[in-house]
Write a protein that holds these residues in place. Sequence first.
Motif, PDB file in Angstrom:
ATOM      1  N   VAL A   1      46.720  37.876  41.843  1.00 32.49           N
ATOM      2  CA  VAL A   1      45.634  38.416  42.445  1.00 32.49           C
ATOM      3  C   VAL A   1      44.786  38.701  41.143  1.00 32.49           C
ATOM      4  O   VAL A   1      43.619  38.541  41.194  1.00 32.49           O
ATOM      5  N   ASN A   2      45.517  39.267  40.131  1.00 29.05           N
ATOM      6  CA  ASN A   2      44.786  39.588  38.899  1.00 29.05           C
ATOM      7  C   ASN A   2      44.012  38.387  38.389  1.00 29.05           C
ATOM      8  O   ASN A   2      42.891  38.362  38.004  1.00 29.05           O
ATOM      9  N   GLY A   3      44.700  37.312  38.542  1.00 28.90           N
ATOM     10  CA  GLY A   3      44.279  35.892  37.879  1.00 28.90           C
ATOM     11  C   GLY A   3      43.014  35.597  38.751  1.00 28.90           C
ATOM     12  O   GLY A   3      41.967  35.304  38.081  1.00 28.90           O
ATOM     13  N   ALA A   4      43.108  35.467  40.062  1.00 27.02           N
ATOM     14  CA  ALA A   4      42.183  35.171  40.773  1.00 27.02           C
ATOM     15  C   ALA A   4      41.017  36.052  40.821  1.00 27.02           C
ATOM     16  O   ALA A   4      39.671  35.584  40.710  1.00 27.02           O
ATOM     17  N   LEU A   5      41.325  37.254  40.910  1.00 30.75           N
ATOM     18  CA  LEU A   5      40.112  38.272  40.683  1.00 30.75           C
ATOM     19  C   LEU A   5      39.252  38.097  39.307  1.00 30.75           C
ATOM     20  O   LEU A   5      38.179  38.021  39.352  1.00 30.75           O
ATOM     21  N   MET A   6      39.825  38.083  38.221  1.00 25.46           N
ATOM     22  CA  MET A   6      39.328  37.754  36.974  1.00 25.46           C
ATOM     23  C   MET A   6      38.242  36.467  36.865  1.00 25.46           C
ATOM     24  O   MET A   6      37.386  36.379  36.229  1.00 25.46           O
ATOM     25  N   ASP A   7      39.131  35.395  37.646  1.00 27.61           N
ATOM     26  CA  ASP A   7      38.320  34.329  37.587  1.00 27.61           C
ATOM     27  C   ASP A   7      37.031  34.518  38.375  1.00 27.61           C
ATOM     28  O   ASP A   7      35.792  34.016  37.785  1.00 27.61           O
ATOM     29  N   TRP A   8      37.076  35.191  39.302  1.00 27.44           N
ATOM     30  CA  TRP A   8      35.980  35.396  40.335  1.00 27.44           C
ATOM     31  C   TRP A   8      34.877  36.332  39.404  1.00 27.44           C
ATOM     32  O   TRP A   8      33.710  35.979  39.344  1.00 27.44           O
ATOM     33  N   LEU A   9      35.531  37.325  38.940  1.00 33.39           N
ATOM     34  CA  LEU A   9      34.562  38.415  38.214  1.00 33.39           C
ATOM     35  C   LEU A   9      33.710  37.789  36.995  1.00 33.39           C
ATOM     36  O   LEU A   9      32.751  38.114  36.789  1.00 33.39           O
ATOM     37  N   SER A  10      34.564  36.844  36.546  1.00 31.28           N
ATOM     38  CA  SER A  10      33.905  35.927  35.016  1.00 31.28           C
ATOM     39  C   SER A  10      32.456  35.401  35.777  1.00 31.28           C
ATOM     40  O   SER A  10      31.873  34.734  34.835  1.00 31.28           O
ATOM     41  N   THR A  11      32.235  34.943  36.837  1.00 35.48           N
ATOM     42  CA  THR A  11      31.325  34.286  37.403  1.00 35.48           C
ATOM     43  C   THR A  11      29.946  35.125  37.873  1.00 35.48           C
ATOM     44  O   THR A  11      29.000  34.510  37.886  1.00 35.48           O
ATOM     45  N   LEU A  12      30.310  36.551  38.009  1.00 32.04           N
ATOM     46  CA  LEU A  12      29.343  37.277  38.263  1.00 32.04           C
ATOM     47  C   LEU A  12      28.467  37.789  37.104  1.00 32.04           C
ATOM     48  O   LEU A  12      28.769  38.150  36.067  1.00 32.04           O
ATOM     49  N   THR A  13      27.135  37.583  37.511  1.00 33.07           N
ATOM     50  CA  THR A  13      26.133  38.118  36.440  1.00 33.07           C
ATOM     51  C   THR A  13      25.437  39.194  37.210  1.00 33.07           C
ATOM     52  O   THR A  13      24.397  38.851  38.211  1.00 33.07           O
TER      53      THR A  13
END
Length: 373
Positions: free
Chosen positions: A353-365
């Motif tokens: 969950v942490n890995g998938a969430l941080m990958d997605w968060l990194s795409t948000l501007t």
Amino acid sequence: MSCSFAMSSSVRREFSEPVSTRFIAPATRIYHPTRSKYEIGRRGFAFKGILASGASVIGSSLVTEPAQGIERLPFKPEGYNFWTWRGHKIHYVVQGEGSPVVLIHGFGASAFHWRYNIPELAKRYKVYAIDLLGFGWSEKALIEYDAMVWRDQVVDFLKEIVKEPAVLVGNSLGGFTALVAAVGLPEQVAGVALLNSAGQFGDANKKNNQSEESTLQKIFLKPLKEIFQRIVLGFLFWQAKQPARITSVLKSVYVNASNVDDYLVESITRPAADPNAGEVYYRLMTRFMLNQSKYTLDSCLSELSCPLLLLWGDLDPWVGPAKANRIKEFYPKTSLVNLQAGHCPHDEVPELVNGALMDWLSTLTPETSLQTL
């Protein structure tokens, strides 16, 4: 976590049922919102695909392994931080620096249920975890509980404590709360992530058959019904707060129960010892859990404007993957990651969950800047 320990299976279904750093060759497909609008009524880290920046994602199941070597939030019996909201004491945890992420727990749980997520996410973000009113270390207020109470609490928390655009992340009841809060304050929500969210799609064929109460109902039947409910729910609450019962229910919704430990059980039993906890339980079960017709997923999704991530435990006995698929089909800005886990994937498989969430968060501007609120 929707830890409705003594909740009947029928009530639980009514509330819950049909919600590393590189990608490996994602297979994607774009989904468009359905043409006929739903009418509002009741109710190692490797993965094949997550299109975090696109309109939709075909998520493939992530491998389930026990959490090992992940930093855990220290358990503090006295709690962490407190904020006064509408005269009530609200507990929250805050760690890290960076763009804010707000974590919202499920029914019966608390901020401590994010124990394996807060320290990891805080390495890149400023992480808040809030206890909803009536749960955890927050006050057990004797009020009329309603989904909009928690929406207003989260909205005001964003305004008064966070004070800048944030991403809301919620599990079960906390997921639905995150969704309605995002609709209520769109200028300050940069994204929403739902983990096995509560909430139902509306049933267009279900009609409202409520009729005016008769004198007999008001004077005799209604008081008798309340007395009966108090006796039954009083016993159920007593049973629900027993450590053995809590452990049993947790193990029924965790596919891998290795993280069902004393820390987790105490984070649930301690708030249940509050003098007002039994009355809050009664009000939740009789006035909130059984009266969900006003709030539906389709009504919220129709007004949502930010990116949406679904982190879904496909083996959840309460909220299966069909709900995630329906949300994805209904809302075009959805990314979906399927996990081989139960109802609480953030605690059962936190590393995934942490890995998938941080990958997605990194795409948000964040496209919004803080306005005068």
